[in-house]
Scaffold this motif. Structure first.
Motif, short mmCIF file in Angstrom:
data_model
loop_
_atom_site.label_atom_id
_atom_site.label_comp_id
_atom_site.label_asym_id
_atom_site.label_seq_id
_atom_site.Cartn_x
_atom_site.Cartn_y
_atom_site.Cartn_z
N THR A 82 1.26 -1.35 -0.03
CA THR A 82 0.23 -0.48 -0.01
C THR A 82 0.70 0.99 -0.15
OG1 THR A 82 0.13 -0.18 2.45
CG2 THR A 82 -1.69 -0.75 1.09
N LEU A 83 0.27 2.61 -0.34
CA LEU A 83 0.80 3.56 -0.62
C LEU A 83 -0.26 4.41 -0.51
CD1 LEU A 83 4.24 3.72 -3.99
CD2 LEU A 83 3.91 3.66 -2.01
N THR A 84 -0.42 4.96 1.10
CA THR A 84 -2.08 6.21 1.68
C THR A 84 -0.95 7.06 1.94
OG1 THR A 84 -1.52 4.96 3.32
CG2 THR A 84 -3.20 3.46 1.58
N ARG A 85 -1.59 7.81 1.61
CA ARG A 85 -1.01 9.62 2.31
C ARG A 85 -2.14 9.76 3.86
NH1 ARG A 85 0.75 13.19 0.42
NH2 ARG A 85 0.29 12.37 -1.88
N GLU A 86 -1.40 9.20 4.16
CA GLU A 86 -1.62 9.19 5.72
C GLU A 86 -2.13 9.71 6.78
OE1 GLU A 86 -1.88 7.05 8.42
OE2 GLU A 86 -1.59 4.90 6.82
N THR A 87 -2.92 10.03 7.45
CA THR A 87 -4.13 10.93 8.22
C THR A 87 -3.68 11.46 9.53
OG1 THR A 87 -5.65 9.13 9.14
CG2 THR A 87 -6.24 10.66 6.74
N GLY A 88 -2.61 10.31 10.01
CA GLY A 88 -2.30 10.73 11.31
C GLY A 88 -2.21 9.56 12.20
N HIS A 89 -2.59 8.50 11.47
CA HIS A 89 -1.81 6.76 12.99
C HIS A 89 -0.88 7.41 13.41
CE1 HIS A 89 -0.17 4.82 10.04
NE2 HIS A 89 0.79 4.06 10.56
N ILE A 90 0.17 7.57 12.80
CA ILE A 90 1.69 8.19 13.41
C ILE A 90 1.71 9.62 13.38
CG2 ILE A 90 4.36 7.90 13.70
CD1 ILE A 90 3.39 5.26 12.24
N GLN A 91 2.04 10.10 14.25
CA GLN A 91 1.80 12.17 14.34
C GLN A 91 3.32 12.14 13.15
OE1 GLN A 91 3.76 13.19 17.89
NE2 GLN A 91 3.55 15.39 16.68
N GLN A 92 4.55 11.45 12.63
CA GLN A 92 5.93 11.59 11.89
C GLN A 92 4.83 11.64 10.69
OE1 GLN A 92 5.41 10.29 14.42
NE2 GLN A 92 7.88 10.87 15.91
N ALA A 93 4.12 10.49 10.40
CA ALA A 93 3.44 10.76 8.84
C ALA A 93 2.74 11.38 8.37
CB ALA A 93 3.17 9.00 9.16
N ALA A 94 1.82 11.91 9.32
CA ALA A 94 0.74 12.35 9.17
C ALA A 94 0.66 13.62 7.62
CB ALA A 94 -0.08 13.79 9.92
N GLY A 95 -0.26 13.51 6.46
CA GLY A 95 -0.12 14.45 5.64
C GLY A 95 0.68 13.57 4.64
N ARG A 96 1.75 12.95 4.87
CA ARG A 96 2.97 11.95 4.22
C ARG A 96 2.36 10.38 3.31
NH1 ARG A 96 8.37 12.81 7.28
NH2 ARG A 96 8.64 14.25 5.89
N VAL A 97 3.39 10.64 2.32
CA VAL A 97 2.42 9.14 1.92
C VAL A 97 3.49 8.21 2.03
CG1 VAL A 97 2.75 6.91 -0.89
CG2 VAL A 97 2.10 10.19 -0.74
N GLU A 98 2.77 6.79 2.95
CA GLU A 98 3.77 5.65 3.83
C GLU A 98 3.33 4.51 2.82
OE1 GLU A 98 3.33 4.00 8.07
OE2 GLU A 98 1.90 5.19 7.42
N LEU A 99 4.29 3.73 2.76
CA LEU A 99 4.68 2.72 1.96
C LEU A 99 4.14 1.06 3.28
CD1 LEU A 99 5.22 0.59 -0.24
CD2 LEU A 99 7.74 0.79 1.27
N GLY A 100 3.30 0.79 3.06
CA GLY A 100 3.34 -1.05 4.05
C GLY A 100 3.09 -2.01 3.28
N TYR A 101 2.92 -3.11 4.18
CA TYR A 101 3.68 -3.76 3.36
C TYR A 101 3.55 -4.76 3.58
CZ TYR A 101 8.16 -3.55 4.98
OH TYR A 101 8.59 -2.64 5.77
#
Length: 191
Positions: A82-101
């Protein structure tokens, strides 16, 4: 999940030497249940979800969701990227695209995660040039930390979250993932 932005979705299937990254399909239902209910797969993700809960939720997962790829090996789902724009489950990732696998445990140790994540990151770099991607994983998850390094993620910080030490890194398209050396299940170098 927030949309990735101005990205045409779904893209054409992404083919690597051994894998196809494609959008989820109805035929992936059983594999999604196995993936999301696996205690082994979810060791560092808070534990597995109950199968009956997963069964109800899988219909939503199979919807067309920008940034969600099935990892397909020889016509069968072995995981999800997954490549998803994070809504803040981790403060550091908020608003950024996060890689998940997530890969089914029987697919571990074959280089499939590196191959699939590298292909997804390369696609992302073409779709949204210059936008960084973030990744968070528990420091106890040594395999995930090694994968992040292979893919070119740079550590930004470590922090406490979800009852464990977390590693947080950033990837930029200026550090291409395609240079990753991939080892197959039988120990041969394939990339």
């Amino acid at each position: 999940m927030t949309e990735l932005g101005p990205v045409a979705w779904p893209p054409a299937p992404i083919r690597t030497e051994r894998l196809v990254l494609r959008e989820p399909e109805v035929r992936d239902h059983a594999a999604f249940i196995e993936l999301l209910a696996s205690a082994e797969v979810h060791t560092y993700l808070g534990g597995p979800r109950p199968r009956d809960e997963v069964n109800r939720a899988v219909a939503e997962i199979a919807e067309r969701r920008p940034g969600s790829f099935v990892v397909d090996l020889d016509g069968a789902m072995i995981g999800q990227i997954t490549l998803t724009r994070e809504t803040g489950h981790i403060q550091q990732a908020a608003g950024r695209v996060e890689l998940g696998y997530l890969l089914l445990s029987q697919a571990w140790g074959c280089g499939y995660a590196a191959e699939a994540c590298g292909a997804a990151l390369d696609w992302f770099a073409g779709a949204l040039p210059g936008e960084p991607v973030v990744l968070a994983t528990q420091t106890a998850n040594i395999r995930s930390m090694r994968l992040a390094a292979k893919l070119g993620f740079t550590e930004v910080e470590r922090f406490e979250g979800y009852g464990a030490e977390q590693w947080f890194g950033v990837w930029s398209s200026t550090t291409p993932s395609g240079s990753t050396r991939v080892i197959s299940c039988d120990g041969r170098s394939v990339g």
